[in-house]
Motif scaffolding. Structure first.
Motif, PDB file in Angstrom:
ATOM      1  N   GLY A 157      36.501  19.254  52.784  1.00 29.51           N
ATOM      2  CA  GLY A 157      36.361  18.856  51.234  1.00 29.51           C
ATOM      3  C   GLY A 157      37.013  20.028  50.384  1.00 29.51           C
ATOM      4  O   GLY A 157      37.303  21.187  50.963  1.00 29.51           O
ATOM      5  N   THR A 158      37.433  19.566  49.185  1.00 27.98           N
ATOM      6  CA  THR A 158      37.923  20.869  48.142  1.00 27.98           C
ATOM      7  C   THR A 158      36.698  21.230  47.208  1.00 27.98           C
ATOM      8  O   THR A 158      35.997  20.495  46.823  1.00 27.98           O
ATOM      9  CB  THR A 158      39.078  20.232  47.392  1.00 27.98           C
ATOM     10  N   VAL A 159      36.942  22.494  47.089  1.00 26.31           N
ATOM     11  CA  VAL A 159      35.762  23.063  46.269  1.00 26.31           C
ATOM     12  C   VAL A 159      35.549  22.183  44.902  1.00 26.31           C
ATOM     13  O   VAL A 159      36.417  21.770  44.354  1.00 26.31           O
ATOM     14  CB  VAL A 159      36.076  24.601  45.853  1.00 26.31           C
ATOM     15  N   GLY A 160      34.303  22.127  44.543  1.00 32.43           N
ATOM     16  CA  GLY A 160      33.733  21.093  43.414  1.00 32.43           C
ATOM     17  C   GLY A 160      33.763  19.594  43.635  1.00 32.43           C
ATOM     18  O   GLY A 160      33.285  18.893  42.993  1.00 32.43           O
ATOM     19  N   SER A 161      34.137  19.268  45.038  1.00 34.13           N
ATOM     20  CA  SER A 161      33.997  17.830  45.118  1.00 34.13           C
ATOM     21  C   SER A 161      32.901  17.461  45.924  1.00 34.13           C
ATOM     22  O   SER A 161      32.208  18.306  46.319  1.00 34.13           O
ATOM     23  CB  SER A 161      35.251  17.515  46.212  1.00 34.13           C
ATOM     24  N   HIS A 162      32.686  16.117  46.094  1.00 34.50           N
ATOM     25  CA  HIS A 162      31.557  15.382  46.750  1.00 34.50           C
ATOM     26  C   HIS A 162      32.055  15.250  48.535  1.00 34.50           C
ATOM     27  O   HIS A 162      33.110  14.800  48.394  1.00 34.50           O
ATOM     28  CB  HIS A 162      31.023  14.245  46.106  1.00 34.50           C
ATOM     29  N   ILE A 163      31.329  15.309  49.114  1.00 31.63           N
ATOM     30  CA  ILE A 163      31.529  14.941  50.723  1.00 31.63           C
ATOM     31  C   ILE A 163      30.225  14.427  51.053  1.00 31.63           C
ATOM     32  O   ILE A 163      29.121  14.444  50.654  1.00 31.63           O
ATOM     33  CB  ILE A 163      31.866  16.074  51.550  1.00 31.63           C
ATOM     34  N   ASN A 164      30.537  13.456  52.023  1.00 30.67           N
ATOM     35  CA  ASN A 164      29.398  12.574  52.713  1.00 30.67           C
ATOM     36  C   ASN A 164      29.289  12.939  54.361  1.00 30.67           C
ATOM     37  O   ASN A 164      30.348  13.005  54.975  1.00 30.67           O
ATOM     38  CB  ASN A 164      29.590  11.083  52.749  1.00 30.67           C
ATOM     39  N   ILE A 165      28.254  13.217  54.901  1.00 31.09           N
ATOM     40  CA  ILE A 165      27.955  13.829  55.962  1.00 31.09           C
ATOM     41  C   ILE A 165      27.010  12.860  56.726  1.00 31.09           C
ATOM     42  O   ILE A 165      25.511  12.928  56.175  1.00 31.09           O
ATOM     43  CB  ILE A 165      27.864  15.331  56.322  1.00 31.09           C
ATOM     44  N   SER A 166      27.315  12.376  57.853  1.00 29.67           N
ATOM     45  CA  SER A 166      26.262  11.653  58.534  1.00 29.67           C
ATOM     46  C   SER A 166      25.452  12.079  59.813  1.00 29.67           C
ATOM     47  O   SER A 166      26.383  12.707  60.642  1.00 29.67           O
ATOM     48  CB  SER A 166      26.800   9.948  58.870  1.00 29.67           C
ATOM     49  N   LEU A 167      24.157  11.854  60.111  1.00 29.79           N
ATOM     50  CA  LEU A 167      23.622  12.221  61.193  1.00 29.79           C
ATOM     51  C   LEU A 167      23.877  10.834  62.324  1.00 29.79           C
ATOM     52  O   LEU A 167      23.579   9.829  61.896  1.00 29.79           O
ATOM     53  CB  LEU A 167      22.115  12.624  61.097  1.00 29.79           C
ATOM     54  N   ARG A 168      24.447  11.097  63.398  1.00 28.84           N
ATOM     55  CA  ARG A 168      24.898   9.939  64.114  1.00 28.84           C
ATOM     56  C   ARG A 168      24.111  10.140  65.561  1.00 28.84           C
ATOM     57  O   ARG A 168      23.577  11.181  65.756  1.00 28.84           O
ATOM     58  CB  ARG A 168      26.509   9.946  64.530  1.00 28.84           C
ATOM     59  N   ALA A 169      23.923   9.054  66.606  1.00 28.63           N
ATOM     60  CA  ALA A 169      23.551   9.210  67.559  1.00 28.63           C
ATOM     61  C   ALA A 169      24.208   8.619  68.764  1.00 28.63           C
ATOM     62  O   ALA A 169      24.867   7.734  68.517  1.00 28.63           O
ATOM     63  CB  ALA A 169      21.974   8.849  67.348  1.00 28.63           C
ATOM     64  N   LEU A 170      23.890   9.078  70.106  1.00 26.73           N
ATOM     65  CA  LEU A 170      24.410   8.316  71.098  1.00 26.73           C
ATOM     66  C   LEU A 170      23.102   8.135  72.196  1.00 26.73           C
ATOM     67  O   LEU A 170      22.203   8.822  72.181  1.00 26.73           O
ATOM     68  CB  LEU A 170      25.453   9.519  71.907  1.00 26.73           C
TER      69      LEU A 170
END
Length: 542
Positions: free
Chosen positions: A176-189
């Motif tokens: 992402g670019t500084v100052g922006s919002h990002i989404n990060i997921s916890l995932r599973a196998l």
């Protein structure tokens, strides 16, 4: 009297018929010696209940009591249980609704669970049963009816060791670019028959600031499953369990939950880790096994704000305009000039470096563009009379890249500092045109030329002609003395550049001299006929 007796009889029958039943359920489970196992106590038809109590019997030679947890009734806690008899295999429980309004639960809901250590050997079975001693089994509804209790007993069977399955937990890697919002997921196998999951996600708060948990992928998960008291120091905890303890399956790589971060102005790469503090990483399945957990970290690539800048013309002439434009931010400031906006017009008088500072989401970055200013040409020169028609021109023009000379006698040149030989006396208008991409400037001077050179008769017996020439000269002689003529040629710098002796076969004749290899200019020639040394000047103009 008979009518009144009939009325009370009907009331009694209706009241008795309204009393329903509640089922208490203990499961049949398998476990390994030396491990722990959690036994859920579930209910069915649990409607409008204000109290429940009873005793659970187990074999203390096969399993030993550890704790109670996962309280599913309001107000229930560890003090709702009697543990003085667990050494002999008896655990009592007693709960009531303080509001007396009655509690209703869906079928298969867990009212509490019990954790045991399995101490028995292979194939031993500990029955799990509801008993009336020392605490009688009793369930009462909000009409103060003691309900019929159906008991569904269970067991724990000790089995040989089997391999505990693995589960993989991994976090996204996101840019992402500084100052922006990002989404990060916890995932599973291999998220198969999972009863519970917990742990801690660690991040660098100087790079990413926690905003919220924006997506919940597990049943009944909500913001209450997350601990946010330490997010300012970069730790987010999570705890979830399946209230039915039946186990949940998820497709591989499904998001268990998603976290939204706001990126700071600190542009760098930073890892995302799943760690054991403050909440231990633990995943259990529907058989209450604690699974082997494989962890794969994620990454945040916090990219800097990149400002792109360009000019409609990077090279302009003095007095012209160039339009500068910038992209990559939401607002812009230009220096010099304190201009603002994504487009600005500039008209510098000298070559200038412009710096634009862009701002987006509270973060700034800069970029530069150079506007080169070409000045219009200024033509100027001087002329030096070297005698005998040889004029040297010194170019003092400014800013020009190309030159055009008109010597006024029909001859032209484009070298910066030419030398020109005039063959005849006269007054000449010499014109210099100084040229560059911004235009043409012209400078003219008038010169008077006296050549003093023509076909040269050194004396009555020696003559050189034509003079000036293109480099081919004729030497005419008439003499009886000597049998040879010696010739030397000296350039304007005083250097001897040619010497040769010519034999005379007759008393008169013409010798052709080839000086075409010499550059244009004035030269001194010396002639020695044996009796005299004679000197004169020649001009080469080819």
């Amino acid at each position: 009297m008979k009518k009144l007796l009939l009325f009370f009889t009907l009331i009694f029958v209706i009241s008795v018929s309204a009393i329903s039943s509640v089922t208490l359920i203990l499961p049949d489970l398998n476990g390994q010696n030396g491990t722990q196992i959690t036994v859920p106590v579930k209910v069915k038809d649990f409607q409008n209940i204000i109290s429940t109590q009873g005793t659970i019997q187990f074999d203390p030679a096969i399993v030993s009591y550890v704790s109670v947890q996962q309280f599913g009734l309001s107000g229930m806690n560890s003090s709702s249980f009697g543990t003085t008899g667990v050494g002999t295999g008896k655990l009592t429980f007693s709960w009531y609704d303080g509001t007396l309004e009655g509690v209703s639960l869906s079928d298969s809901s867990v009212i509490f669970s019990i954790t045991f250590n399995i101490t028995g050997t292979n194939s031993q079975i500990s029955l799990l049963t509801f008993e009336n001693t020392p605490t009688i089994i009793e369930i009462v509804d909000n009409l103060f009816n003691t309900l019929t209790t159906i008991l569904d007993n269970g067991s724990i069977t000790v089995q040989n060791s089997t391999s505990i399955p693995d589960i993989t937990l991994f976090l996204d890697s996101v840019s992402g670019t500084v100052g922006s919002h990002i989404n990060i997921s916890l995932r599973a196998l291999d998220f198969v028959n999972i009863n519970s999951i917990q742990g801690t996600i660690q991040f660098d708060p100087s790079v990413a600031v926690f905003s919220s948990v924006s997506y919940f992928g597990l049943p009944n998960m909500n913001s209450g499953n997350f601990g946010t008291t330490q997010v300012n120091s970069g730790k987010l905890t999570f705890t979830w369990f399946d209230s039915n303890l039946e186990g949940i399956n998820m497709v591989n790589s499904s998001a268990l939950f998603t976290i939204t971060f706001t990126l700071t102005c600190n542009s760098t790469n930073t890892p995302l880790n799943i760690v054991n503090t403050p909440t231990l990483i633990e995943v259990t399945d529907s058989s209450f096994n604690i699974l082997n957990t494989i962890i794969t970290s994620g990454n945040i690539n916090n990219q800097p704000l990149v400002i792109s800048v360009q000019a409609t013309s990077n090279v302009i002439c003095n007095g012209d305009l160039s339009t500068l434009s910038a992209t990559g931010a939401t607002s812009y400031t230009w220096m010099p000039g304190s201009l603002s906006g994504s487009f600005v017009n500039v008209s510098p008088t000298t070559t200038t470096t412009y710096t634009v500072t862009g701002t987006a989401n509270g973060c700034t970055s800069s970029s530069t563009v150079i506007v080169t200013v070409d000045q219009p040409p200024i033509a100027n020169f001087t002329a030096t009379d070297n005698g005998n028609g040889l004029i040297s021109f010194t170019n003092t023009s400014q800013y020009a890249t190309f030159y055009s000379w008109d010597f006024g006698d029909g001859n032209y040149d484009n070298t910066p500092n030419p030398t020109h030989i005039y063959s005849t006396n006269g007054t000449y208008n010499v014109v210099l045109s100084a040229i560059n991409s911004c235009g043409v400037d012209v400078h003219t001077i008038i010169i008077n030329v006296v050549t003093n050179i023509n076909n040269t008769s050194i004396n009555s017996n020696l003559e050189i002609f034509p003079n000036p020439s293109n480099g081919i000269f004729n030497l005419k002689y008439v003499t009886d003395s000597g049998n040879k003529i010696s010739i030397k040629v000296i350039n304007i710098a005083g250097e001897l550049i040619f010497t040769k002796e010519y034999l005379k076969t007759t008393s008169s004749g013409i010798i052709q001299l080839d000086f075409t290899k010499f550059p244009n200019g004035i030269y001194q020639i010396e002639l020695n006929n044996g009796n005299k040394v004679l000197k004169t000047s020649i001009i080469i103009d080819n």
